[in-house]
Enzyme design. Sequence first.
Site, PDB file in Angstrom:
ATOM      1  N   ASP A   1       0.897   5.178   1.081  1.00 51.17           N
ATOM      2  CA  ASP A   1       0.600   4.248   0.636  1.00 51.17           C
ATOM      3  C   ASP A   1      -0.529   3.895  -0.143  1.00 51.17           C
ATOM      4  O   ASP A   1      -1.351   4.257   0.291  1.00 51.17           O
ATOM      5  CB  ASP A   1       0.658   3.533   2.227  1.00 51.17           C
TER       6      ASP A   1
ATOM      7  N   SER B   1       3.763  -3.438  -0.200  1.00 53.90           N
ATOM      8  CA  SER B   1       4.721  -2.363   0.630  1.00 53.90           C
ATOM      9  C   SER B   1       5.972  -3.029   0.995  1.00 53.90           C
ATOM     10  O   SER B   1       6.708  -2.352   1.173  1.00 53.90           O
ATOM     11  CB  SER B   1       3.882  -2.165   1.827  1.00 53.90           C
TER      12      SER B   1
ATOM     13  N   ASP C   1      -5.866  -9.365  -1.202  1.00 53.80           N
ATOM     14  CA  ASP C   1      -4.745  -9.365  -2.191  1.00 53.80           C
ATOM     15  C   ASP C   1      -5.506 -10.028  -3.512  1.00 53.80           C
ATOM     16  O   ASP C   1      -4.962  -9.944  -4.513  1.00 53.80           O
ATOM     17  CB  ASP C   1      -3.853 -10.079  -1.885  1.00 53.80           C
TER      18      ASP C   1
ATOM     19  N   ARG D   1      -7.957 -13.668   7.234  1.00 49.13           N
ATOM     20  CA  ARG D   1      -6.484 -13.118   7.671  1.00 49.13           C
ATOM     21  C   ARG D   1      -6.517 -11.895   8.481  1.00 49.13           C
ATOM     22  O   ARG D   1      -5.649 -11.743   9.104  1.00 49.13           O
ATOM     23  CB  ARG D   1      -5.959 -12.847   6.246  1.00 49.13           C
TER      24      ARG D   1
ATOM     25  N   ARG E   1       6.274 -13.436   3.041  1.00 48.89           N
ATOM     26  CA  ARG E   1       6.439 -12.008   3.466  1.00 48.89           C
ATOM     27  C   ARG E   1       6.260 -11.925   5.036  1.00 48.89           C
ATOM     28  O   ARG E   1       5.955 -12.909   5.670  1.00 48.89           O
ATOM     29  CB  ARG E   1       5.225 -11.142   2.968  1.00 48.89           C
TER      30      ARG E   1
ATOM     31  N   ASP F   1       6.137  -9.159   7.584  1.00 49.19           N
ATOM     32  CA  ASP F   1       5.336  -8.410   8.680  1.00 49.19           C
ATOM     33  C   ASP F   1       4.412  -8.917   9.242  1.00 49.19           C
ATOM     34  O   ASP F   1       4.261  -9.170  10.558  1.00 49.19           O
ATOM     35  CB  ASP F   1       4.861  -6.835   8.108  1.00 49.19           C
TER      36      ASP F   1
ATOM     37  N   LYS G   1       1.295   0.510   9.745  1.00 53.24           N
ATOM     38  CA  LYS G   1       2.485   0.991   8.670  1.00 53.24           C
ATOM     39  C   LYS G   1       3.789   1.176   9.323  1.00 53.24           C
ATOM     40  O   LYS G   1       4.700   1.680   8.419  1.00 53.24           O
ATOM     41  CB  LYS G   1       2.085   1.946   7.592  1.00 53.24           C
TER      42      LYS G   1
ATOM     43  N   ASP H   1      -3.943   3.221   1.260  1.00 47.20           N
ATOM     44  CA  ASP H   1      -4.293   1.662   1.196  1.00 47.20           C
ATOM     45  C   ASP H   1      -4.900   1.056   2.222  1.00 47.20           C
ATOM     46  O   ASP H   1      -5.680   0.185   1.760  1.00 47.20           O
ATOM     47  CB  ASP H   1      -2.525   1.385   1.383  1.00 47.20           C
TER      48      ASP H   1
ATOM     49  N   HIS I   1      -8.188  -1.120   0.783  1.00 53.64           N
ATOM     50  CA  HIS I   1      -8.218  -2.470   0.984  1.00 53.64           C
ATOM     51  C   HIS I   1      -9.495  -2.931   1.616  1.00 53.64           C
ATOM     52  O   HIS I   1      -9.894  -4.248   1.369  1.00 53.64           O
ATOM     53  CB  HIS I   1      -7.234  -3.285   2.011  1.00 53.64           C
TER      54      HIS I   1
ATOM     55  N   ASP J   1       4.316   3.754  -2.613  1.00 56.80           N
ATOM     56  CA  ASP J   1       5.015   2.458  -2.466  1.00 56.80           C
ATOM     57  C   ASP J   1       4.362   1.471  -3.528  1.00 56.80           C
ATOM     58  O   ASP J   1       4.964   0.488  -4.014  1.00 56.80           O
ATOM     59  CB  ASP J   1       5.132   1.804  -1.137  1.00 56.80           C
ATOM     60  N   HIS J   2       3.355   1.715  -3.994  1.00 58.35           N
ATOM     61  CA  HIS J   2       2.640   0.920  -4.849  1.00 58.35           C
ATOM     62  C   HIS J   2       1.021   1.549  -5.229  1.00 58.35           C
ATOM     63  O   HIS J   2       0.701   2.414  -4.206  1.00 58.35           O
ATOM     64  CB  HIS J   2       2.238  -0.404  -4.446  1.00 58.35           C
TER      65      HIS J   2
ATOM     66  N   HIS K   1      -4.061  -4.514  -4.451  1.00 57.38           N
ATOM     67  CA  HIS K   1      -2.915  -3.313  -5.107  1.00 57.38           C
ATOM     68  C   HIS K   1      -3.383  -3.305  -6.571  1.00 57.38           C
ATOM     69  O   HIS K   1      -4.097  -4.090  -6.780  1.00 57.38           O
ATOM     70  CB  HIS K   1      -1.710  -3.811  -4.589  1.00 57.38           C
TER      71      HIS K   1
HETATM   72  C1  3PG Z   1      -1.643  -6.397   3.468  1.00 55.43           C
HETATM   73  O1  3PG Z   1      -0.930  -7.361   4.243  1.00 55.43           O
HETATM   74  O2  3PG Z   1      -2.544  -5.609   4.143  1.00 55.43           O
HETATM   75  C2  3PG Z   1      -1.828  -6.623   2.187  1.00 55.43           C
HETATM   76  O3  3PG Z   1      -1.674  -8.062   1.804  1.00 55.43           O
HETATM   77  C3  3PG Z   1      -0.750  -5.855   1.596  1.00 55.43           C
HETATM   78  O4  3PG Z   1      -0.790  -4.628   1.710  1.00 55.43           O
HETATM   79  P1  3PG Z   1       0.485  -3.808   1.859  1.00 55.43           P
HETATM   80  O5  3PG Z   1       1.736  -4.207   0.997  1.00 55.43           O
HETATM   81  O6  3PG Z   1       0.131  -2.398   1.516  1.00 55.43           O
HETATM   82  O7  3PG Z   1       0.991  -3.859   3.467  1.00 55.43           O
HETATM   83 CO    CO Z   2      -1.897  -2.588   0.951  1.00 56.36          CO
END
Ligand code: 3PG
Ligand code: CO
Length: 555
Positions: free
Chosen positions: A24, A77, A167, A202, A282, A284, A357, A426, A430, A467-468, A497
């Site tokens: 990731d 992701s 972000d 957040r 989004r 998640d 994840k 990742d 962050h 993934d990125h 990212h």
């Molecule tokens: C997060 O939700 O942690 C970031 O905004 C994006 O990170 P991810 O796309 O790697 O989950």
């Molecule tokens: Co990320």
Amino acid sequence: GFSWKLKDHPKLAKGKTIAMIVLDGWGEAKPNQYNCIHVAETPTMDSLKNGAPDKWRLVKAHGKAVGLPTDDDMGNSEVGHNALGAGRIYAQGAKLVDSALDTGKIYDGEGFNYIKASFESGTLHLIGLLSDGGVHSRLNQLQLLLKGASERGAKRIRVHVLTDGRDVLDGTSVAYVETLEEDLAKLRENGVDAQIASGGGRMYVTMDRYENDWEVVKRGWDAQVLGEAPYKFKSAVEAVKKLREIPNTSDQYLPPFVIVDDSGKSVGPIVDGDAVVTFNFRADRMSMVAQALEYEKFDKFDRVRFPKIRYAGMLQYDGELKLPNHYLVSPPEMERTSGEYLVHNGVRTFACSETVKFGHVTFFWNGNRSGYFNADMEEYVEIPSDSGITFNVKPKMKALQIGEKARDAILSGKFDQVRVNLPNSDMVGHTGDIDATVVACKAADEAVKMILDAIEQVGGIYVVTADHGNAEDMVKRNKKGEPLLDKNGNIQILTSHTLEPVPIAIGGPGLAAGVKFRKDVPNGGLANVAATVMNLHGFVAPDDYETTLIEVVDV
Ligand code: 3PG
Ligand code: CO
């Protein structure tokens, strides 16, 4: 008629164990001191890159290649794993919401009409991430929604903001709140009672994911619904400025606050008869708060009060759970994903990551669908993440444990595909902590080694990709690519990212001798990986899948 049966690949055999490894936030960029992947000791990933030139390449992981509105949109992701798993490029939430707002269709939909019924006597609450990141939400979409809702009868509006700094650059929260305040002031001039009611960072308020820590959602609930928080301010700009002065805090981690009136009463608790929209597209990080807002029966924390509201998500976040029931924009209809096909064709699948994840290699991989396709054929294992810490404190995270679980699954002989996500580059990237991110990259590389060793033992095949981008560039740059400095002469740390491509490598003793990457898919992206993996399992991908990256030459 339609059949799940995949055609046999004319040249590739079935029955090989395949390790599908997703790093990731692991992109490919110029080597320099801000490229943590370059700085870290990563002998395994280096050996893949420096190995057979026709078994390593780069693929696109951002922008249109993954269904985002423009090529200025960095990867993330959700869209990355969707593309990897679904094998096709779907217009993603960001784009679907843009066009629904653009055409005005959003206001004709079931979701908007549902919440609109509360405008006459209730308040409209908007909860979501306040930034231009474009990963979970976008400021201009919120602005359009505010305008559109007020033109359609919303007389009292309260916004509950979640500050970003993940972000987008840390410290930008102040400007986003200022911009929003200007918009709300304009609405007030037009007779709409519009105000920010609460806020928080957040990562500390509301936007937890995969049930890592319900306390995060509870803090948000207390502020947004109950109107209670440890910090009270008269203005949101003042709140964000003051709270940023707390040592070791940042936009991502601001504590919750509520805005109060002159008598000290919170200006916008959520009460019976109100309408609520969570404006992130989004899934998640909205799924947990959506459950709290929607489910009559709920035991994750004490809600104290469960107001009778009309609630809609910007999108429906979970197609299987139908969560939430009402939504303003329909999500991309991802169906017939590679996971579902493979299960129908006898491929026994194991998927694993740690909590933060876990849903990436299951839920996102399967087209934002929770649960198994066929529990007899699949096993998903979640390793609990550390909670209550920022991941720079423990940058190795659970990489070793994920590696072990994958190794054991491979050696067990019970699975044909063993799929993992290694979160380190990742999650630590962050945090913006460069030294910790270097440690993180090394840990992920070690886990890759464990898995490749197991594949070696069983005569299997590996596919390693990402993934990125994230950890390969930790500094904000100008158009010329030079690091940007802040007013004190320090570099501006990039917590987000990137737009970089990601590597993909194939190999292992089970890989047939003539298999190599084709030269005629130069613009290949993550969506081309599904067909590739289907081939390696011995199948031809469905016709409407993006083309495979490999060919089999006679040797
Ligand atoms: C997060 O939700 O942690 C970031 O905004 C994006 O990170 P991810 O796309 O790697 O989950
Ligand atoms: Co990320």
